[in-house]
Design an enzyme around this catalytic site. Sequence first.
Site, PDB file in Angstrom:
ATOM      1  CE  LYS A 127      -3.940  -1.940   2.527  1.00 46.75           C
ATOM      2  NZ  LYS A 127      -4.559  -1.699   3.703  1.00 46.75           N
ATOM      3  CD  GLU A 197      -0.975  -2.383   5.627  1.00 49.11           C
ATOM      4  OE1 GLU A 197      -0.786  -1.769   4.478  1.00 49.11           O
ATOM      5  OE2 GLU A 197      -1.100  -3.924   5.338  1.00 49.11           O
ATOM      6  CG  HIS A 201      -3.038   5.077   6.111  1.00 47.66           C
ATOM      7  ND1 HIS A 201      -2.014   5.867   5.321  1.00 47.66           N
ATOM      8  CD2 HIS A 201      -2.898   3.623   6.001  1.00 47.66           C
ATOM      9  CE1 HIS A 201      -1.566   4.769   4.772  1.00 47.66           C
ATOM     10  NE2 HIS A 201      -2.164   3.783   4.943  1.00 47.66           N
TER      11      HIS A 201
END
EC number: 2.6.1.121
Length: 334
Positions: A127, A197, A201
């Site tokens: 990503k 993950e 962010h």
Amino acid sequence: MSTANILSAIRIGVLGFGGLGQAAAKVLAAKQEMVLVAAADQKGYAYAAEGLNTQECIAIYQSQGSVGYLEPVGTLTNQSVHDLIEIAQPVDGYFLALPNLPNDFIPSVAKEFIKSGWRGVLVDAIKRTTAVEQLLAMKEELQAAGITYMTGCGATPGLLTAAAALAAQSYAEIHQVEITFGVGIANWEAYRATVREDIGHIPGYTVETARAMTDAEVEALLDKTNGVLTLINMEHADDVMLEVAGICDRDRVTVGGVVDTRNPKKPLSTNVKVTGRTFEGKISTHTFTLGDETSMAANVCGPAFGYLKAGKQLHQRGIYGIFTAAEIMPQFVR
């Protein structure tokens, strides 16, 4: 699958056997052109030249925590990826269904393949921009090793990046690429690494803090947000991939979305919007929207194996190095 089909099929290994790895195994079970021969998790690996039984692999992983317990083809080891590569059994390509945490983890796995002398195709669904940049910097090493590496080949980056690259062809200049995703999962524990993950962010969190969180801390955060994570302006490799492909500068690409960790229904439809100016001077927007019924796993694993098949064709022609989903067209796997 018949013996003749197994002999002609592309032999696949899946590294990582969490939610994504198990979904990848299920996708492969229905394919004639590919056969799952190897799987690895944190505690062990399994290898069978004639193909692994997907249901048995998933059942043993869910009941005992590792495919290494699968008799007689499993091996328990704390360095499963290293040991699987070292046994040098024939595998044509590996899908790296591994956590993207920390940022250098998947690049470090690629370095293990380079060191081992193995030659073949690697594909990831990575990503983060910084992780893809690390891999792009390894281009010459991968070329010299005889490895064809396909990076950013999941849903986003991947399917949606490729759609943006295709949509861009209508325009003389690209003004904006806006990717918005909706993900619905019934239970976050099935996709622990992916959810962590995503937490990395969120404003106030980093990759390191998200990785260090205990399951209880993740659950406490999800309780506060009613299970929903809203992600804005993510560090997503679609930007560097579209820049490398010569489509637009990375600052014109934005990625964000909503992840519902308590409901399999998508909170919003996943789409990519490409806005640009045509040669006649008109400003317009193309929108490509994924069907709400397609799961995250379907939109990640399908493209990953399509790109792996394309990578295999490049490899057979002696073309090695690294390619992104925005540069190569995936091939449909029957």
